[in-house]
Design an enzyme around this catalytic site. Structure first.
Site, PDB file in Angstrom:
ATOM      1  N   CYS A 141       0.854  -1.194   0.000  1.00  0.00           N
ATOM      2  CA  CYS A 141       0.000   0.000   0.000  1.00  0.00           C
ATOM      3  C   CYS A 141       0.883   1.234   0.000  1.00  0.00           C
ATOM      4  O   CYS A 141       1.924   1.245   0.650  1.00  0.00           O
ATOM      5  CB  CYS A 141      -0.849   0.051   1.267  1.00  0.00           C
ATOM      6  SG  CYS A 141      -2.140  -1.170   1.293  1.00  0.00           S
TER       7      CYS A 141
ATOM      8  N   GLU B 277       1.471  -3.832  -5.607  1.00  0.00           N
ATOM      9  CA  GLU B 277       0.412  -4.830  -5.456  1.00  0.00           C
ATOM     10  C   GLU B 277      -0.866  -4.351  -6.162  1.00  0.00           C
ATOM     11  O   GLU B 277      -1.193  -3.179  -6.138  1.00  0.00           O
ATOM     12  CB  GLU B 277       0.148  -5.013  -3.947  1.00  0.00           C
ATOM     13  CG  GLU B 277      -0.785  -6.146  -3.622  1.00  0.00           C
ATOM     14  CD  GLU B 277      -0.958  -6.343  -2.110  1.00  0.00           C
ATOM     15  OE1 GLU B 277       0.053  -6.483  -1.407  1.00  0.00           O
ATOM     16  OE2 GLU B 277      -2.103  -6.359  -1.657  1.00  0.00           O
TER      17      GLU B 277
HETATM   18  N1  ACO Z   1      -4.995  13.812 -10.727  1.00  0.00           N
HETATM   19  C1  ACO Z   1      -4.232  13.661 -11.823  1.00  0.00           C
HETATM   20  N2  ACO Z   1      -2.958  13.185 -11.788  1.00  0.00           N
HETATM   21  C2  ACO Z   1      -2.467  12.841 -10.589  1.00  0.00           C
HETATM   22  C3  ACO Z   1      -3.206  12.980  -9.399  1.00  0.00           C
HETATM   23  C4  ACO Z   1      -4.514  13.505  -9.498  1.00  0.00           C
HETATM   24  N3  ACO Z   1      -5.281  13.683  -8.415  1.00  0.00           N
HETATM   25  N4  ACO Z   1      -2.439  12.578  -8.373  1.00  0.00           N
HETATM   26  C5  ACO Z   1      -1.266  12.166  -8.892  1.00  0.00           C
HETATM   27  N5  ACO Z   1      -1.276  12.327 -10.241  1.00  0.00           N
HETATM   28  C6  ACO Z   1      -0.194  11.986 -11.194  1.00  0.00           C
HETATM   29  C7  ACO Z   1       0.333  13.242 -11.860  1.00  0.00           C
HETATM   30  O1  ACO Z   1       0.887  12.872 -13.098  1.00  0.00           O
HETATM   31  C8  ACO Z   1       1.426  13.651 -10.891  1.00  0.00           C
HETATM   32  O2  ACO Z   1       2.423  14.436 -11.477  1.00  0.00           O
HETATM   33  P1  ACO Z   1       2.197  16.028 -11.598  1.00  0.00           P
HETATM   34  O3  ACO Z   1       1.705  16.523 -10.266  1.00  0.00           O
HETATM   35  O4  ACO Z   1       3.545  16.531 -11.942  1.00  0.00           O
HETATM   36  O5  ACO Z   1       1.182  16.214 -12.661  1.00  0.00           O
HETATM   37  C9  ACO Z   1       2.009  12.319 -10.518  1.00  0.00           C
HETATM   38  O6  ACO Z   1       0.898  11.449 -10.441  1.00  0.00           O
HETATM   39  C10 ACO Z   1       2.783  12.323  -9.208  1.00  0.00           C
HETATM   40  O7  ACO Z   1       2.078  13.090  -8.273  1.00  0.00           O
HETATM   41  P2  ACO Z   1       2.621  13.267  -6.791  1.00  0.00           P
HETATM   42  O8  ACO Z   1       2.340  14.647  -6.323  1.00  0.00           O
HETATM   43  O9  ACO Z   1       4.028  12.820  -6.719  1.00  0.00           O
HETATM   44  O10 ACO Z   1       1.705  12.189  -6.029  1.00  0.00           O
HETATM   45  P3  ACO Z   1       0.975  12.332  -4.638  1.00  0.00           P
HETATM   46  O11 ACO Z   1       1.920  12.793  -3.567  1.00  0.00           O
HETATM   47  O12 ACO Z   1      -0.261  13.107  -4.795  1.00  0.00           O
HETATM   48  O13 ACO Z   1       0.682  10.793  -4.321  1.00  0.00           O
HETATM   49  C11 ACO Z   1      -0.726   8.887  -4.365  1.00  0.00           C
HETATM   50  C12 ACO Z   1       0.062   9.893  -5.210  1.00  0.00           C
HETATM   51  C13 ACO Z   1       0.228   8.209  -3.387  1.00  0.00           C
HETATM   52  C14 ACO Z   1      -1.329   7.823  -5.251  1.00  0.00           C
HETATM   53  C15 ACO Z   1      -1.805   9.705  -3.621  1.00  0.00           C
HETATM   54  O14 ACO Z   1      -2.733  10.204  -4.545  1.00  0.00           O
HETATM   55  C16 ACO Z   1      -2.553   8.922  -2.550  1.00  0.00           C
HETATM   56  O15 ACO Z   1      -2.031   8.710  -1.461  1.00  0.00           O
HETATM   57  N6  ACO Z   1      -3.801   8.545  -2.842  1.00  0.00           N
HETATM   58  C17 ACO Z   1      -4.669   7.873  -1.879  1.00  0.00           C
HETATM   59  C18 ACO Z   1      -4.201   6.479  -1.593  1.00  0.00           C
HETATM   60  C19 ACO Z   1      -4.027   5.666  -2.854  1.00  0.00           C
HETATM   61  O16 ACO Z   1      -4.893   5.643  -3.701  1.00  0.00           O
HETATM   62  N7  ACO Z   1      -2.875   4.982  -2.947  1.00  0.00           N
HETATM   63  C20 ACO Z   1      -2.552   4.096  -4.049  1.00  0.00           C
HETATM   64  C21 ACO Z   1      -3.249   2.797  -3.879  1.00  0.00           C
HETATM   65  S1  ACO Z   1      -2.589   1.546  -4.898  1.00  0.00           S
HETATM   66  C22 ACO Z   1      -1.381   0.811  -3.929  1.00  0.00           C
HETATM   67  O17 ACO Z   1      -1.338   1.106  -2.769  1.00  0.00           O
HETATM   68  C23 ACO Z   1      -0.394  -0.122  -4.508  1.00  0.00           C
END
Ligand code: ACO
Ligand code: ZN
Length: 554
Positions: free
Chosen positions: A413, A447
Site C-alpha cells: 500500500c 500490489e
Molecule cells: N490527478 C491527476 N494526476 C495525478 C493525481 C490527481 N489527483 N495525483 C497524482 N497524479 C499523477 C500526476 O501525473 C502527478 O504528477 P504532476 O503533479 O507533476 O502532474 C504524478 O501522479 C505524481 O504526483 P505526486 O504529487 O508525486 O503524487 P501524490 O503525492 O499526490 O501521491 C498517491 C500519489 C500516493 C497515489 C496519492 O494520490 C494517494 O495517497 N492517494 C490515496 C491512496 C491511494 O490511492 N494509494 C494508491 C493505492 S494503490 C497501492 O497502494 C499499490
C-alpha cells in the site's frame, strides 16, 4: 402502465405490477415525501460548488442517521445563525452516481431535491421471487414499498458496520482501552529525538523508542492511558469494543494473517459508508474519504485528533493536548535509513511496532478504498517518509512492503497524506521503493489492484523513467536493459509503452520509440522543479527474516 405512481408511505402498494407488467421504478415529483427516502433510492441532491453555486447531482442513498448531536467541544453557533432546518434532523449518506466514491458524504434532508423524480431501488432477485409468491396470494401487492412501521433500518448501517468492524479488530491497542493494563510503562526509553543517527545499527535487535511486551507487542514511548476521571467521555460501557473480550484467538489471528491479502477489495457494507468526517493530524485538518475501522465510539465524532508522531487518536483536542505534553516521540519509531535535505525515510517492522503500524493503517484506510486489515501488520515492513523542521520529523506518506512477496511486489500500500498530495511526494515514495528493489537486485511492481490515483502516480513515474532512459542512451535499448536499470518489471514497462503508443512494429520485430507527444510531455515534467531520491543517501541492507519469523506464529 402508470410509470411514476409512487408507493404510499405505508406500503399499501403501487400500481403497475398487476397484469404482469413490470413495477415502476421511478417516483414522479410531488408523489413522494422526504420520509419515503430510504437507503437504495436514487434522488437528486444539491451539491454546493467552490464557486458558490449549486449543482444538482443524482445520488444513491446508502444510509441514514439522526443528525448527530453537536460535540461537547464544538463552539456554540453564532447568535445570528439561522434556526436549524427540521428537514436536517435526518442525515443521508449519499454516493453521487458516476462520481468517485471519495466524494460520498452525509447531507441534511434539506439538500435532497424532492421536487424532482426519485428512483426506487431495483428489487433483489430473492425479493422478486418472494414478491411473486406474495403477489400470487394477494394480487395487487407491488414493489418497491417502504417498510411499514419502520421507515428506516433500525440503527444506521454505519453503526452496524462500525460495530462489526470494531469487533473484528478484536485485540485493539489504545490508551482509552480499559482492557489495556494501566501499568504498561515503557521499560526502556532512550528518548531519541529527530536528530537520531542515520541507519542506527540495530544490533540488539531493538528499535528506538519502543518496548516489546510479553506478547511481542510494543508500547509506544509517550503513550498514555490516564484518560479516566476527567468526565469528558465515558467509554467504559459494554459498547466499548476494546473492553470486550478479544474476538480472535492467537491461532485465528495467525490464520487470518496467512489467508488474507492486504488489499482485498471489500464489497461489504462496512466499506460503503464512511464513519469519520475529519482527522486533525499535526497542524492539518483533513477530510476523510472512506470508512476506517476505528472503534465504534469514534464513529460519530466530527473530528478525530491524532498525535502526528505516535499516531494515537483522541476524541477531543483537550485530550490530544494532554497527551502531547507527555509524548516524547519526534519521528516514526524505526531506523532512519535515508536522509537527504529535510527528507528522511524510517524503516519499521510491523511485527515489532504493531500498535504504531496498526494506527498508521487506520489513518491510511481513511484514504484507501481497499481493505487494509487492521491486525494484518506483522508480514509487512513500513517505509515512512518524513520532512524535518525544528519540531521533529513529520510524516508525509509511507508505503508498506511484504517481508516476502511470492508475486514480486515491492509495494503493498502507498499513501501520501492528503494535505501533502500533488506536491511530488508520491513520486518520491515510488522512486524510493524502486531504489530498495535495486539494492535487492530485483524487479518490483506495486500490489494490484491499484487505485485510480495509484495508477496515475505509477504511470507518471514509469513514463518518466522509461523516457529518460531512451533519451539518454545513444544505442538502441532493449526491454531487458530498461528493466535492469530501473527495477521496473517487463509487464509494467510494456503496459506503459502501449498506453503511450510507443510500441511500433518494425522490420519484423517490435521496437520502443519516442513520439513527439511523449517528448513534449516529458519536457513539461522535467521543467517542474521537483525533489528526487539521492541513492547515495540510502543506507540500507535488505532485512533478512528467518523462516520462524516469517511464519508470524511466534
Ligand atoms: N490527478 C491527476 N494526476 C495525478 C493525481 C490527481 N489527483 N495525483 C497524482 N497524479 C499523477 C500526476 O501525473 C502527478 O504528477 P504532476 O503533479 O507533476 O502532474 C504524478 O501522479 C505524481 O504526483 P505526486 O504529487 O508525486 O503524487 P501524490 O503525492 O499526490 O501521491 C498517491 C500519489 C500516493 C497515489 C496519492 O494520490 C494517494 O495517497 N492517494 C490515496 C491512496 C491511494 O490511492 N494509494 C494508491 C493505492 S494503490 C497501492 O497502494 C499499490
Ligand atoms: Zn504521541
Amino acid at each position: 402502465m402508470a410509470p411514476s405512481t409512487p408507493s404510499t408511505p405505508h406500503g399499501s402498494g403501487r400500481a403497475g405490477s398487476e397484469g404482469g407488467s413490470p413495477a415502476p421504478t421511478v417516483a414522479a415529483p410531488g408523489s413522494y415525501a422526504l420520509d419515503d427516502v430510504i437507503p437504495g433510492v436514487k434522488i437528486f441532491v444539491r451539491k454546493p460548488l467552490p464557486n458558490g453555486q449549486d449543482e444538482q447531482r443524482k445520488a444513491e442513498i446508502l444510509s441514514t442517521r439522526p443528525k448527530p448531536k453537536p460535540s461537547a467541544f464544538a463552539p456554540p453557533p453564532p447568535p445570528d445563525a439561522p434556526p436549524p432546518d427540521p428537514r436536517d434532523d435526518t442525515e443521508y449518506y449519499v454516493h453521487y452516481v458516476e462520481f468517485n466514491k471519495r466524494l460520498d458524504e452525509w447531507v441534511g434532508g434539506s439538500r435532497l431535491i424532492i421536487e424532482k423524480e426519485m428512483e426506487w431501488p431495483k428489487p433483489k432477485e430473492e425479493d422478486k421471487k418472494k414478491k411473486e409468491k406474495v403477489g400470487k396470494a394477494t394480487p395487487g401487492a407491488s414493489t418497491p414499498t417502504r417498510m411499514t412501521g419502520s421507515p428506516r433500518p433500525s440503527g444506521s448501517l454505519l453503526k452496524k458496520a462500525a460495530t462489526k468492524a470494531a469487533s473484528a479488530v478484536g485485540k485493539a491497542q489504545h490508551p482509552l482501552s480499559k482492557g489495556t493494563p494501566q501499568g504498561k510503562v515503557p521499560q526502556k526509553r532512550r528518548g531519541k529525538d529527530a536528530t537520531s543517527s542515520i541507519a542506527d545499527d540495530d544490533e540488539d535487535g531493538e528499535e528506538d523508542d519502543e518496548v516489546v511486551d510479553g506478547d511481542g507487542d510494543i508500547s509506544m514511548a509517550g503513550s498514555d492511558g490516564d484518560l479516566d476521571g476527567d468526565g469528558e467521555i465515558d467509554l467504559s460501557g459494554p459498547q466499548n469494543p476494546q473492553a470486550a473480550p478479544k474476538v480472535f484467538s492467537k491461532k485465528q489471528e495467525i490464520e487470518k494473517l496467512r489467508t488474507s491479502g492486504s488489499m482485498t477489495q471489500s464489497h461489504s457494507e462496512v466499506s460503503r459508508v464512511k464513519n469519520l468526517d475529519k482527522l486533525q493530524i499535526g497542524k492539518h485538518e483533513v477530510e476523510t474519504w472512506y470508512f476506517s475501522p476505528y472503534p465504534v465510539e469514534y464513529a460519530h465524532l466530527p473530528v478525530l485528533y491524532i498525535c502526528e508522531f505516535c499516531l494515537l487518536y483522541y476524541p477531543s483536542f483537550t485530550q490530544l493536548k494532554r497527551h502531547r505534553s507527555k509524548c516524547t516521540l519526534l519521528h516514526p519509531p524505526g531506523n532512519e535509513i535515508y536522509r537527504y535535505d529535510d527528507i528522511s525515510f524510517f524503516e519499521i517492522d510491523g511485527r515489532r511496532q504493531r500498535t504504531w503500524c496498526r494506527n498508521l493503517c487506520l489513518i491510511s484506510k481513511c484514504f484507501l478504498d481497499h481493505k487494509t486489515l487492521y491486525y494484518d501488520v506483522d508480514p509487512f515492513m513500513y517505509y515512512c517518509m518524513t520532512i524535518k523542521d525544528e519540531y521533529g520529523c513529520h510524516l508525509i506518506g509511507y508505503f508498506s512492503k511484504e517481508k516476502e512477496s511470492p508475486e514480486g511486489y515491492n509495494v503493498a500500500c502507498i499513501l501520501t497524506l492528503p494535505q501533502h498530495q500533488r506536491k511530488g511526494y508520491g513520486r518520491l515514495l515510488i522512486e524510493f521503493s524502486y531504489e530498495l528493489s535495486k539494492v535487492e537486485g530485483k524487479l518490483g511492481s506495486p500490489e494490484k489492484p491499484l487505485s485510480d490515483l495509484g495508477l496515475l502516480g505509477y504511470r507518471a513515474y514509469w513514463q518518466e523513467k522509461i523516457v529518460e532512459l531512451l533519451l539518454n542512451s545513444d544505442d538502441e535499448i532493449s526491454l531487458e536493459e530498461i528493466a535492469q536499470k530501473t527495477s521496473i518489471t517487463h509487464g509494467d514497462i510494456m503496459h506503459t509503452c502501449q498506453a503511450l503508443q510507443m510500441i511500433k512494429y518494425y522490420k519484423g520485430g517490435h521496437i520502443i520509440h519516442l513520439t513527439d507527444a511523449v517528448l513534449e510531455q516529458h519536457r513539461k515534467t522535467m521543467s517542474k522543479n521537483r525533489r528526487s531520491i539521492n541513492p547515495a543517501a540510502l543506507k540500507w541492507k535488505p532485512p533478512v527474516f528467518s523462516r520462524a519469523q516469517l511464519a508470524f506464529g511466534f
